[in-house]
Design a protein around this motif. Structure first.
Motif, mmCIF file in Angstrom:
data_model
loop_
_atom_site.group_PDB
_atom_site.id
_atom_site.type_symbol
_atom_site.label_atom_id
_atom_site.label_comp_id
_atom_site.label_asym_id
_atom_site.label_seq_id
_atom_site.Cartn_x
_atom_site.Cartn_y
_atom_site.Cartn_z
ATOM 1 N N TRP A 203 0.833 -1.205 0.000
ATOM 2 C CA TRP A 203 0.000 0.000 0.000
ATOM 3 C C TRP A 203 0.867 1.255 0.000
ATOM 4 C CZ3 TRP A 203 -4.680 -1.125 -1.348
ATOM 5 C CH2 TRP A 203 -5.206 -2.370 -1.015
ATOM 6 N N ASP A 204 0.563 2.161 -0.922
ATOM 7 C CA ASP A 204 1.295 3.427 -1.017
ATOM 8 C C ASP A 204 0.664 4.506 -0.141
ATOM 9 O OD1 ASP A 204 3.220 2.688 -3.190
ATOM 10 O OD2 ASP A 204 1.354 2.371 -4.294
ATOM 11 N N VAL A 205 -0.664 4.489 -0.068
ATOM 12 C CA VAL A 205 -1.397 5.495 0.708
ATOM 13 C C VAL A 205 -2.499 4.778 1.490
ATOM 14 C CG1 VAL A 205 -2.678 7.672 0.657
ATOM 15 C CG2 VAL A 205 -0.973 7.184 -1.119
ATOM 16 N N ILE A 206 -2.643 5.112 2.772
ATOM 17 C CA ILE A 206 -3.707 4.549 3.613
ATOM 18 C C ILE A 206 -4.421 5.708 4.308
ATOM 19 C CG2 ILE A 206 -4.285 3.028 5.540
ATOM 20 C CD1 ILE A 206 -1.744 1.448 4.975
ATOM 21 N N LEU A 207 -5.741 5.716 4.231
ATOM 22 C CA LEU A 207 -6.546 6.737 4.900
ATOM 23 C C LEU A 207 -7.441 6.063 5.936
ATOM 24 C CD1 LEU A 207 -7.916 9.507 5.315
ATOM 25 C CD2 LEU A 207 -9.347 8.989 3.310
ATOM 26 N N VAL A 208 -7.368 6.532 7.185
ATOM 27 C CA VAL A 208 -8.237 6.032 8.246
ATOM 28 C C VAL A 208 -9.318 7.086 8.498
ATOM 29 C CG1 VAL A 208 -8.404 5.257 10.633
ATOM 30 C CG2 VAL A 208 -6.365 4.693 9.271
ATOM 31 N N THR A 242 5.135 4.675 3.291
ATOM 32 C CA THR A 242 3.686 4.691 3.092
ATOM 33 C C THR A 242 3.117 5.952 3.733
ATOM 34 O OG1 THR A 242 3.557 2.279 3.130
ATOM 35 C CG2 THR A 242 1.516 3.480 3.523
ATOM 36 N N HIS A 243 2.275 6.649 2.994
ATOM 37 C CA HIS A 243 1.603 7.832 3.527
ATOM 38 C C HIS A 243 0.345 7.371 4.252
ATOM 39 C CE1 HIS A 243 4.020 10.853 1.287
ATOM 40 N NE2 HIS A 243 4.182 9.842 0.449
ATOM 41 N N VAL A 244 0.265 7.648 5.542
ATOM 42 C CA VAL A 244 -0.884 7.266 6.359
ATOM 43 C C VAL A 244 -1.592 8.541 6.828
ATOM 44 C CG1 VAL A 244 -1.698 6.064 8.418
ATOM 45 C CG2 VAL A 244 0.237 5.140 7.109
ATOM 46 N N PHE A 245 -2.863 8.669 6.470
ATOM 47 C CA PHE A 245 -3.675 9.808 6.893
ATOM 48 C C PHE A 245 -4.681 9.328 7.939
ATOM 49 C CE2 PHE A 245 -2.255 11.005 2.655
ATOM 50 C CZ PHE A 245 -1.919 12.345 2.808
ATOM 51 N N VAL A 246 -4.804 10.089 9.029
ATOM 52 C CA VAL A 246 -5.783 9.782 10.063
ATOM 53 C C VAL A 246 -6.680 11.001 10.238
ATOM 54 C CG1 VAL A 246 -6.174 9.103 12.454
ATOM 55 C CG2 VAL A 246 -4.180 8.216 11.220
ATOM 56 N N HIS A 247 -7.988 10.796 10.056
ATOM 57 C CA HIS A 247 -8.930 11.902 10.171
ATOM 58 C C HIS A 247 -9.529 11.949 11.579
ATOM 59 C CE1 HIS A 247 -12.607 14.252 8.567
ATOM 60 N NE2 HIS A 247 -11.563 15.053 8.663
ATOM 61 N N ASP A 248 -10.001 13.123 11.957
ATOM 62 C CA ASP A 248 -10.604 13.376 13.273
ATOM 63 C C ASP A 248 -9.574 13.248 14.388
ATOM 64 O OD1 ASP A 248 -13.234 13.815 12.234
ATOM 65 O OD2 ASP A 248 -13.469 11.640 12.031
ATOM 66 N N MET A 249 -8.440 13.890 14.190
ATOM 67 C CA MET A 249 -7.355 13.827 15.173
ATOM 68 C C MET A 249 -7.661 14.614 16.444
ATOM 69 S SD MET A 249 -4.595 12.024 14.318
ATOM 70 C CE MET A 249 -3.169 12.842 15.040
#
Length: 304
Positions: A203-208, A242-249
């Protein structure tokens, strides 16, 4: 004088066999020459693509024009739907997708208002969605059959976060290792019921951005963040990051679990409520998620 009654008449005929043999050789030479020429022309046409073919091949791998990306982001941000991302948050993810080497592998936890946007922005790559609701996935795929989504059976609750983190730390050298194939893991925070092939993808990009986490009985994003951290560190090919994005921090679960499993040291950017982490691969015998592990922050009373 007596005439010779046995006089023989000799008639000379042209040599039919000789001329026939020459004719056959001429036809054979003609066919050999014809097929040789056809073969050479085929090789030339195959080796040198026509401008149309080259243009078509280039268009398959070229990213969306910048103007198209801007239009998609504009209309997504202008929506009246509640709970959608801000323009700055979407632009941050879009920028990473645009720079991602094609084909880009993009994994998203949660079917949200931005689902179709992510699919469009990664049109030349592979985009997979994971959601807690099998019913919602079925309804969404019915309207959008080109979406690839799978349901996840979460067994966690927001109220259990502290206990789950403590358990993961105790098992960090065993079931909850940062580098492993989660398909075979019994870690309480690991998601091990996805289709087998998803664990093999780099996985190159993961969004949570899912599952739900705004009340104590909700599944929370502890497992999603932990799983994202393991998948990022366990890559075997492609880029080593890997770029990992986490929303609602702004919420406890997202903030604390991000610090534990994708690590504050890997945080490269924040946009509104979106955290952007860049996580590097690790060796199989690694037993620490962060280079500088810290004690978990206590949940704040203001977040829910």
């Amino acid at each position: 004088m007596k005439s010779n009654g046995n006089t023989k008449l000799i008639v000379l005929h042209p040599s039919i066999h000789k001329h026939g043999g020459a004719s056959h050789r001429l036809w054979l030479l003609f066919f050999v020459s014809f097929f040789t020429l056809a073969f050479i022309l085929t090789l030339i046409n195959t080796a040198v693509p026509t401008p149309t073919t080259a243009a078509s091949a280039a268009s398959v791998h070229s990213p969306l024009p910048h103007s198209a990306v801007e239009a998609l982001l504009h209309y997504a941000a202008a929506s009246n739907a509640t709970g959608h991302m801000t323009a700055a948050e979407m632009a941050s993810i879009a920028g990473v997708l645009r720079r991602c080497s094609s084909p880009c592998n993009f994994l998203i936890f949660g079917l949200t208002h931005e689902t179709l946007l992510w699919k469009a922005l990664n049109s030349n790559g592979r985009t997979i969605f994971l959601d807690e609701s099998e019913f919602y996935i079925a309804k969404f795929e019915e309207k959008h059959p080109d979406i690839e989504a799978y349901d996840v059976q979460y067994t966690t609750k927001v109220s259990e976060m502290s206990e789950l983190i403590r358990s993961a730390k105790e098992q960090v050298r065993n079931e909850c290792r940062p580098v492993q194939n989660l398909l075979f893991s019994d870690c309480k925070l690991g998601i091990n019921d996805l289709p087998n092939h998803l664990y093999q993808v780099d996985w190159d990009v993961i969004l949570v951005d899912g599952p739900r986490g705004y009340f104590q009985a909700a599944p929370g994003r502890m497992s999603a963040i932990f799983t994202a951290g393991v998948l990022a560190r366990s890559k075997k090919g492609g880029s080593g990051k890997t770029h990992v994005f986490v929303h609602d921090m702004n919420r406890d679960v997202e903030r604390i679990c991000s610090n534990e499993f994708v690590c504050k040291e890997n945080l490269v950017e924040t946009k509104d409520l979106l955290g952007h982490f860049v996580v590097e691969t690790m060796k199989p015998n690694s037993y620490s998620f962060c280079r500088n592990p810290t004690k978990s922050s206590s949940p704040s009373s203001s977040s829910s």
